[in-house]
Design an enzyme around this catalytic site. Structure first.
Site, PDB file in Angstrom:
ATOM      1  CD  GLU A  30     -31.221 -31.300 -10.766  1.00 11.47           C
ATOM      2  OE1 GLU A  30     -30.536 -30.326 -11.110  1.00 11.47           O
ATOM      3  OE2 GLU A  30     -32.208 -31.703 -11.422  1.00 11.47           O
ATOM      4  CD  GLU A  72     -22.014 -26.347 -18.933  1.00  8.31           C
ATOM      5  OE1 GLU A  72     -21.858 -26.311 -17.691  1.00  8.31           O
ATOM      6  OE2 GLU A  72     -23.050 -26.790 -19.471  1.00  8.31           O
ATOM      7  CG  HIS A  88     -24.657 -27.787 -15.602  1.00  9.35           C
ATOM      8  ND1 HIS A  88     -23.915 -28.099 -16.714  1.00  9.35           N
ATOM      9  CD2 HIS A  88     -25.772 -28.558 -15.676  1.00  9.35           C
ATOM     10  CE1 HIS A  88     -24.538 -29.018 -17.429  1.00  9.35           C
ATOM     11  NE2 HIS A  88     -25.668 -29.316 -16.815  1.00  9.35           N
TER      12      HIS A  88
END
Length: 299
Positions: free
Chosen positions: A98, A215, A256
């Site tokens: 990430e 989301e 996120h």
């Protein structure tokens, strides 16, 4: 059947000597996955749970067939690692790293398209086909993965790695196994969206329904709704929408990096409306998903 990986899929792990990659290697091997090598420049000649470590990807691809790679290197080196895998002819790349700069992710995704390869991630936990193989950290330890994921006919896709396991565990408890579960990643730019993966599930005769976790933020749900309508998808889809409270907090991040509501089209209310208009059922709670799948399939 399954999509993307089977018990015969061979893959490597780039960055295999890192702490998290070492644990992931053990988990994948315990599940039965075929890891044929690992790469950490300067550490060639070592082993990680019996998996030989090499300095370059080419040293492995020149010796044996390699279907995929899990990239678990620091963000500063991820682009180089992915480009090395693509140059070696690897066609499936799972990026678990990430915090990779967006422009570098865009470069990797574009290069993969040019090479006819597929990227899953970044910022994902990978892929798991129950009783076949797992590629990445999805499901955690093999014994836990075997409890949560059961072989069946529901394809699962999720922007959240943890919620992928949660949804599959809920489905399994209700007697609904999965064909393949894919953690697609939670970043704004990823290699494979819901709509990108739908044709693979459509082509799998054993997949009879799809479950997705959504989301706020981004256009993936709108793209999926458009795909379902334009392609007249044969697969009933049940979605769970998290973060509905964010409709009252524009600009707020939820979990996120990709969940930033920038306009009306990014809100949960608008996403739900688009999906329902396309015939996608939206669950209020995770525990409602199995019943809705059974209802859509007439079970």
């Amino acid at each position: 059947m399954s999509i993307l990986i089977t018990k015969h899929t061979t893959f490597i792990i780039q960055g295999i000597t890192g702490r998290e990659a070492v644990n992931m290697t053990r988990e994948c091997l315990d599940y039965g996955s075929k890891i044929v090598g690992g790469v950490t420049p300067g550490r060639g000649g070592r082993e990680v749970y019996g998996v030989p470590v090499y300095d370059t990807v080419r040293q492995i691809t020149s010796r044996t067939r390699v279907d995929g790679s899990v990239v678990a290197v620091p963000p500063a080196f991820t682009r180089d690692a992915v480009m090395e895998a693509l140059d070696a002819g690897i066609k499936l790349i799972v990026i678990v790293t990430e915090r990779i700069p967006r422009y570098e992710v865009a470069q990797m995704v574009e290069m993969a398209k040019l090479r006819g390869a597929r990227i899953i991630g970044p910022n994902c936990l990978g892929i798991l086909s129950p009783d076949e193989a797992k590629m990445g950290g999805l499901g955690g330890r093999a014994e836990d993965a075997r409890k949560a994921f059961k072989k069946g006919f529901v394809g699962v896709m999720s922007r959240s790695g943890g919620m992928t396991t949660e949804m599959c565990n809920t489905l399994s408890a209700a007697g609904l196994g999965q064909s393949t579960a894919v953690s697609i990643g939670g970043d704004p730019i990823i290699g494979s969206t819901y709509a990108d993966l739908m044709p693979l599930f459509e082509a799998d005769p054993e997949t009879k329904a799809i479950v997705i976790y959504c989301e706020p933020g981004g256009r993936m749900e709108a793209e999926l709704a458009q795909y379902v309508v334009e392609k007249k998808s044969r697969l009933p889809i049940v979605a769970f929408m998290a973060g509905r409270f964010m409709d009252e907090m524009p600009g707020m991040r939820f979990g996120h990096a990709g969940t930033i509501v920038e306009g009306k089209a990014d809100t949960t209310a608008e996403k739900i409306a688009r999906m329902e208009a396309a015939g996608i059922s939206v669950a209020e709670r995770i525990e409602d998903i199995p019943g809705m799948v059974k209802q859509r399939l007439g079970l």
